[in-house]
Scaffold this motif. Structure first.
Motif, short mmCIF file in Angstrom:
data_model
loop_
_atom_site.label_atom_id
_atom_site.label_comp_id
_atom_site.label_asym_id
_atom_site.label_seq_id
_atom_site.Cartn_x
_atom_site.Cartn_y
_atom_site.Cartn_z
N ARG A 57 39.21 47.53 45.60
CA ARG A 57 40.44 47.60 44.80
C ARG A 57 40.11 47.15 43.38
O ARG A 57 39.32 46.24 43.18
CB ARG A 57 41.52 46.69 45.39
CG ARG A 57 42.00 47.19 46.74
CD ARG A 57 43.15 46.38 47.34
NE ARG A 57 43.71 45.36 46.50
CZ ARG A 57 43.79 44.07 46.84
NH1 ARG A 57 43.34 43.65 47.99
NH2 ARG A 57 44.33 43.19 46.01
N HIS A 58 40.75 47.81 42.42
CA HIS A 58 40.50 47.47 41.02
C HIS A 58 41.16 46.14 40.64
O HIS A 58 42.18 45.76 41.20
CB HIS A 58 41.00 48.58 40.10
CG HIS A 58 40.19 49.82 40.18
ND1 HIS A 58 38.92 49.91 39.66
CD2 HIS A 58 40.44 51.02 40.76
CE1 HIS A 58 38.44 51.11 39.89
NE2 HIS A 58 39.34 51.81 40.57
N LEU A 59 40.55 45.50 39.70
CA LEU A 59 41.06 44.28 39.10
C LEU A 59 42.44 44.53 38.52
O LEU A 59 42.64 45.52 37.81
CB LEU A 59 40.07 43.87 38.00
CG LEU A 59 40.30 42.63 37.18
CD1 LEU A 59 40.08 41.40 38.05
CD2 LEU A 59 39.31 42.60 36.04
N GLU A 60 43.41 43.67 38.82
CA GLU A 60 44.76 43.84 38.29
C GLU A 60 45.16 42.64 37.45
O GLU A 60 44.78 41.51 37.74
CB GLU A 60 45.77 44.04 39.43
CG GLU A 60 45.60 45.37 40.13
CD GLU A 60 46.69 45.62 41.17
OE1 GLU A 60 47.75 44.96 41.10
OE2 GLU A 60 46.45 46.46 42.04
N ASP B 168 34.63 45.40 38.28
CA ASP B 168 36.07 45.65 38.21
C ASP B 168 36.62 45.67 39.64
O ASP B 168 37.03 46.70 40.15
CB ASP B 168 36.35 46.98 37.50
CG ASP B 168 37.83 47.30 37.42
OD1 ASP B 168 38.64 46.36 37.49
OD2 ASP B 168 38.17 48.49 37.32
N ASP B 169 36.60 44.52 40.30
CA ASP B 169 37.02 44.44 41.68
C ASP B 169 38.04 43.32 41.83
O ASP B 169 37.96 42.30 41.13
CB ASP B 169 35.81 44.16 42.58
CG ASP B 169 36.13 44.32 44.04
OD1 ASP B 169 36.08 45.47 44.53
OD2 ASP B 169 36.46 43.30 44.69
N ALA C 295 34.32 46.81 34.31
CA ALA C 295 34.25 48.09 35.02
C ALA C 295 32.91 48.76 34.76
O ALA C 295 32.31 49.35 35.67
CB ALA C 295 35.40 49.00 34.60
N GLU D 131 39.63 38.99 40.44
CA GLU D 131 40.94 39.02 39.78
C GLU D 131 41.42 37.65 39.30
O GLU D 131 41.80 37.49 38.14
CB GLU D 131 41.95 39.62 40.75
CG GLU D 131 43.24 40.06 40.12
CD GLU D 131 44.03 40.91 41.10
OE1 GLU D 131 45.02 40.38 41.63
OE2 GLU D 131 43.64 42.07 41.33
N GLN E 260 38.45 43.88 30.87
CA GLN E 260 38.50 44.74 32.06
C GLN E 260 37.59 45.96 31.97
O GLN E 260 36.81 46.21 32.89
CB GLN E 260 39.96 45.12 32.36
CG GLN E 260 40.16 45.79 33.70
CD GLN E 260 39.95 47.28 33.66
OE1 GLN E 260 40.10 47.93 32.64
NE2 GLN E 260 39.55 47.82 34.80
#
Length: 172
Positions: free
Chosen positions: A34-37, A65-66, A60, A70, A56
């Motif tokens: 899952r991408h970093l939010e 970017d995981d 990536a 986060e 970010q």
């Protein structure tokens, strides 16, 4: 503290095919996919949001970017915003101190007391900024955001070439 483990890419020259596959599988298992939010607190803070938008895409580009990262990255962005706030506060104190030194309406002893309090406030702001910068630097080192930490992942020397005669003698 010892030297950090090398990534699968860093082991490519030194490991057997089986070791390399095992390392790649272990690294992949650690990522969420899952991408970093951006957290609400970061999105709601202009300076932190600006830092998130800067960091970010960089993460990536290096495969970091995981969602696993986060909390750390959002904390980093908030620390950066807090540093900016303390720097603005320090500048305000410095301007006020300059104005106070030129103010002849105050009694000299009263002015001296206020100057001492302002100087203490300036030093306090400096100390807080330094503590936050230290926390940021620790995060930068941990997340390969410094030159030195990024270079630790790079193999130091190429694998030594084995003499083919030794292999023949040992198998004979």
């Amino acid at each position: 503290m010892g030297r950090p483990s090398k990534t699968a890419a860093g082991l490519a020259r030194h490991a057997t095919k089986e070791e390399l596959e095992q390392r790649q599988a272990a690294e992949k298992a650690l990522l969420t996919g899952r991408h970093l939010e951006e957290q609400e607190a970061v999105a709601g803070n202009e300076a932190a949001h600006r830092e998130f938008l800067r960091v970010q895409p960089i993460l990536a580009a290096i495969g970091k970017d995981d969602a696993l990262y986060e909390n750390v990255i959002n904390r980093y962005c908030l620390l950066r915003a807090e540093c900016e706030e303390f720097e603005v506060l320090r500048e305000t104190f410095l301007r006020n101190l300059d104005e106070l030194q030129d103010d002849t309406r105050l009694d000299p002893s009263e002015r001296f007391t206020l100057q001492a309090k302002m100087q203490k406030s300036i030093l306090d702001a400096d100390n807080r900024v330094q503590a936050k910068r230290k926390m940021m630097f620790d995060i930068e080192k941990e997340c390969a955001m410094t030159v030195a930490s990024a270079l630790r992942s790079v193999p130091k020397t190429p694998a030594a070439k084995e003499n083919p005669l030794i292999g023949l003698i040992g198998n004979g």
